[in-house]
Design an enzyme around this catalytic site. Structure first.
Site, PDB file in Angstrom:
ATOM      1  N   CYS A 154     -67.004  51.852   9.315  1.00 49.13           N
ATOM      2  CA  CYS A 154     -68.368  52.455   9.897  1.00 49.13           C
ATOM      3  C   CYS A 154     -69.090  53.221   8.832  1.00 49.13           C
ATOM      4  CB  CYS A 154     -67.683  53.574  11.036  1.00 49.13           C
ATOM      5  SG  CYS A 154     -66.688  52.777  12.042  1.00 49.13           S
ATOM      6  N   HIS A 212     -72.019  62.397  10.864  1.00 48.51           N
ATOM      7  CA  HIS A 212     -71.423  61.358  11.301  1.00 48.51           C
ATOM      8  C   HIS A 212     -71.236  61.487  12.808  1.00 48.51           C
ATOM      9  CE1 HIS A 212     -69.556  57.231  11.031  1.00 48.51           C
ATOM     10  NE2 HIS A 212     -68.436  57.961  11.489  1.00 48.51           N
ATOM     11  N   HIS A 239     -72.262  54.681  18.594  1.00 47.48           N
ATOM     12  CA  HIS A 239     -71.726  54.542  17.208  1.00 47.48           C
ATOM     13  C   HIS A 239     -71.801  52.902  17.084  1.00 47.48           C
ATOM     14  CE1 HIS A 239     -69.988  54.420  13.491  1.00 47.48           C
ATOM     15  NE2 HIS A 239     -68.605  54.942  14.132  1.00 47.48           N
TER      16      HIS A 239
END
Lengths: 354, 398, 85
Positions: B160, B293, B328
């Site tokens: 990620c 994040h 996400h």
């Protein structure tokens, strides 16, 4: 430009490439379209509790990196940079099959978390408790070279002094099968597996892990200086020679300075012509080496090629098993490597004696 | 290393818009893109929400003018759409005029097709074209081909944080003079593989994700692609180009704590931010906005929050996670959030952290929950991934 | 109950790939996580799936697992009380 030395190597491959000796006993394949690797004693490198979730690719990566670090006498690298074209194929296949076979039910996380491309780099860091820069490159046949370029940049720019970098690839059963039906891997039962005389498409595959410690400091264990690496996404056959000359010129060398060339011949009749462009013309008068008959083809097989070139520079001889022609030189000072896969992801790598 | 790294073009496609303008409008008008899943058949359809781009593969194939026998994965098509926008936005007509590279990022690559055809490959020849589009590098090659780019092409995959690392490498290559110009970013399509993967980790929310909320239940997955064009100062000057913003700092560190979870004290995140400040010469007090994040998993937000407190002390700047808008988007996350960071600089806006209600019990951090106007000169953006991978990027006003 | 405990020990060893451990090495009251057998959060997720698949017990929050997976003893007790298959 700051110099970049190869101070330690670790290689897990289809040959016996760890311990004593330098390809003096090799297994020459005649019967298989996917070569099995010569397994190290994993328990020597990985505690059972740490290894219980690891697929073979991760284990091979850890073993190869541990060997390279040990040889270079390095405890903590300033960066860990990994190349892997296909990533952790075994766990990816396992998780995907579980999804499809159980209609998305009763799935467990272990194979998923081990399936990410950066599992090897992450696990090496975890094992070493290394909090440094950690990158993973995943671009087909230049995955490893991308890692090398980054490592060299780290050292050159003073971001790091000692970098652990390598290439790792894992052969998964389904993936190997798919690549065979696609024609990338030669079919089972074919008779022309010999790389240099093959008349068919595709190649013989395998897997492996090769790691290097690159450093700005020369030391007793130093194999060679890594001078330069360049990658190109696509080239026509008639562009290869020109690009090689540009690459050498950029390093203040020309063709006559090259003492040996390591070529990525893999027995694919459609694409080995790229290597012929150099072997049959410009570089016809110097020792030519090949290795994929020993290592098999895989996205980071070129790391085996660099392992080979590093050994030749250090030991100053070429094992007969890798020679294409019968030319020898008194001294191996500059060796250039050229690799591509199916006409894409071309790379030149230059190593020199130091 | 010397010279500044200019951002001269951006392109983006996500569930909140198919262009930079659409994305900006969604961000300032509180229009999230989290919905039920439509394009993928999954037994979890009623139990999850996703940031899905409402375009079918067929629609994208038509938009890109691809032949019927093309073997583009969804990841590749999203990447091409975003990269083309970025190149156009940067006013580039001849892509090979300067020494130009492309560095993309992806985590799933062509998995969307592999999971569809895994068993078909054995007996349906027409599906086999997708075998060669499985690997991560294939999507980048296709983007390069569509842009007509010949040169350095590579791909990064660190879960990620992938796109942050692609942007970072691009900046380093420009600073070192290895490239004049580089297209950097990432692309990831939704797939059954990742939906089920995150499901097994029990970190998928069954409702809208709520970053930094005490009652957060996990993340919504999304899909997206975004690319930036980075150019050296020299090339910018030569062409008298408009600079959107500068990439002023970057840092990558490894948490070395656990294969998937972040450490309790946010060590890796803290080190990544520290490195980024060192590279940029900026100090924590220079930061006006943090694009966190903030995935809304219990573990991430706690770890990241603690890292922010370690870095900024009691003066944590205005911060928000934009993942309630987009979900996400894995390897693309840092790329779309880089675009949002540049938009924050250009328009002097802090985008809201939607869905937030309750302060976390572990600390006093409260994200910015409504759109806010303020002078913004420097933005910090975090991205973290499996394998302990932690990355920070700093963006500064042009 | 004893049979179930033995079954759980065998399952844990197989599912979690604990190569060097035998069922007899695990005592009924040994801690499975942390200092005991050394299992971690990913193992807990594996065990949650096992509860679902083999005993028909669904946990929606991984935190619930903490109390259940303390030891073979606690697992066996919980399963006996809640199993649907």
């Amino acid at each position: 430009m700051k110099k970049c030395y190869i101070n330690g190597v670790g290689c897990v491959s289809a040959q016996k490439t760890f311990g004593e000796g330098f390809l003096d006993e090799v297994i020459v394949n005649k019967d298989n379209n996917v070569l099995e690797i010569s397994q190290p004693d994993y328990k020597e490198f990985i505690a059972p509790a740490a290894g219980r979730r690891m697929a073979k690719g991760v284990k091979n990566g850890i073993v190869a990196s541990a060997m390279a670090l040990k040889e270079a006498g390095l405890d903590q690298p300033d960066a860990i940079i990994t190349g892997t074209g296909m990533g952790c194929v075994v766990d990816s296949e396992k998780f995907l099959k579980a999804i499809l076979d159980n209609n998305e039910e009763f799935l467990t996380p272990t194979s998923f978390i081990q399936s990410t491309h950066n599992t090897v780099g992450g696990q090496i860091a975890l094992g070493l408790q290394c909090k440094a820069y950690n990158f993973t490159y995943v671009n087909g046949a230049v995955s490893f070279e991308s890692a090398l370029i980054d490592a060299q940049l780290q050292i050159d720019e003073g971001e790091a002094n000692a970098v652990l970098t390598g290439g790792v690839e894992e052969a998964g059963e389904a993936t190997m099968h798919f690549l065979e039906i696609k024609g990338n891997i030669k079919s089972k039962g074919q008779t022309d597996y010999d790389v240099l005389t093959s008349t068919s498409k595709g190649s013989v595959f395998s897997e492996g892990a090769v790691f290097f410690v690159l450093s700005g400091d020369k030391q007793q264990t130093t194999y060679a200086e890594l001078k330069d690496v360049a990658i190109y996404n696509v080239l026509d056959k008639d562009e290869v020679e020109g690009k090689l000359k540009d690459f050498l010129k950029h390093n203040n060398l020309d063709i006559s300075d090259i003492d040996a060339v390591v070529l990525g011949y893999n027995g694919d009749v459609d694409f080995d012509g790229y290597y012929n462009e150099l072997a049959k013309n410009t570089l016809s008068n110097i020792p030519q080496l090949y290795y994929k008959h020993l290592s098999g083809e895989f996205n980071t097989a070129s790391a085996f090629g660099l392992w080979l070139a590093s050994q030749v520079v250090k030991k100053q001889y070429i094992p007969s098993a890798v020679l294409i022609n019968s030319i020898e030189k008194k001294e191996y000072k500059n060796i250039v490597l050229y690799n591509q896969y199916k006409g894409k992801d071309h790379s030149f790598t230059l190593v020199s004696k130091c | 290393m010397s010279g500044r790294v200019a951002i001269t073009g951006m392109g983006i496609i996500s569930s909140i818009g198919t262009s930079v303008e659409e994305s900006f409008n969604a961000l300032i008008h509180n229009k999230p893109g989290i919905t039920a899943i439509e394009n993928i058949q999954t037994i979890h359809a009623n139990a999850i929400k996703v940031g899905e781009i409402k375009k079918t593969n067929t629609e994208m194939e038509q938009e890109l003018g691809l032949d019927a026998d093309n073997n583009y994965s969804r990841t590749a098509m999203l990447g091409v759409l975003a990269a083309k926008q970025a190149v156009q936005n940067a006013g580039i007509n001849n892509i090979n005029e300067y020494n130009t590279g492309i560095i993309s990022a992806t985590s799933v690559g062509g998995m969307d097709m592999t999971e569809k055809f895994f068993y078909d490959y054995f007996d349906k020849e027409e599906s086999r074209k997708y075998i060669d589009s499985h690997d991560a590098g294939d999507s980048t090659h296709k983007i390069a081909e569509q842009l007509g780019l010949k040169g350095m092409v590579t791909t990064i995959s660190t879960a990620c944080s992938s796109a942050a690392n692609a942007i970072m490498l691009g900046a380093r290559l420009i600073k070192a003079g290895k490239l004049d110009r580089v297209i950097v970013g990432g692309t990831d399509a939704l797939s059954k593989f990742t939906i089920n993967g995150f499901k097994t980790l029990m970190i998928l929310s069954d409702t809208y994700n709520t970053p930094f909320d005490n009652n957060r239940k996990g993340l919504n997955l999304g899909e997206a692609a975004a690319f930036l064009v980075l150019e050296s100062d020299e090339v910018v000057k030569k062409q008298n180009k408009k600079v959107l913003a500068y990439l002023s700092g970057y840092g990558n560190a490894n948490d070395a704590y656990h294969q998937t979870a972040s450490s309790e004290n946010g060590e890796g995140a803290y080190l990544a931010m520290e490195k980024a400040f060192k590279v940029s010469g900026l100090k924590p007090q220079d930061i006006d906005y943090i694009n966190a994040h903030g995935t809304a998993t219990p573990n991430n937000d706690l770890s990241e929050g603690r890292a922010l407190i370690r870095t900024f002390g009691t003066n944590v700047p205005h911060f928000s996670s934009t993942k309630p808008f987009t979900g996400h988007t894995l390897a693309a996350a840092a790329a779309i959030e880089a675009v949002f960071s540049v938009l924050a600089l250009q328009h002097n806006k802090v985008f809201p952290n939607l869905n937030y209600k309750t302060k976390m019990e572990e600390f006093d951090l409260v994200p910015q929950t409504v759109l806010m106007e303020k002078e913004i000169n420097h933005v910090l953006s975090n991205s973290f991934g499996f394998g302990g991978n932690c990355s920070t990027l700093l963006f500064s006003k042009s | 109950m004893e049979a179930l405990k033995q079954e759980l020990k065998e399952k844990i060893i197989t599912i979690l790939n604990l190569e060097d451990i035998q069922p007899a090495d695990i005592n009924d009251n040994d801690a499975l996580f942390g200092d005991g057998l050394g299992l971690d959060s990913i193992d807990a997720l594996e065990l949650i799936v096992m509860l679902d698949k083999d005993y028909g017990i669904k946990l929606s929050d991984p935190k619930e697992g903490r109390a259940i997976f303390q030891s073979i003893e606690t697992m066996a007790a919980y399963i006996t009380e809640n199993r649907t298959k």
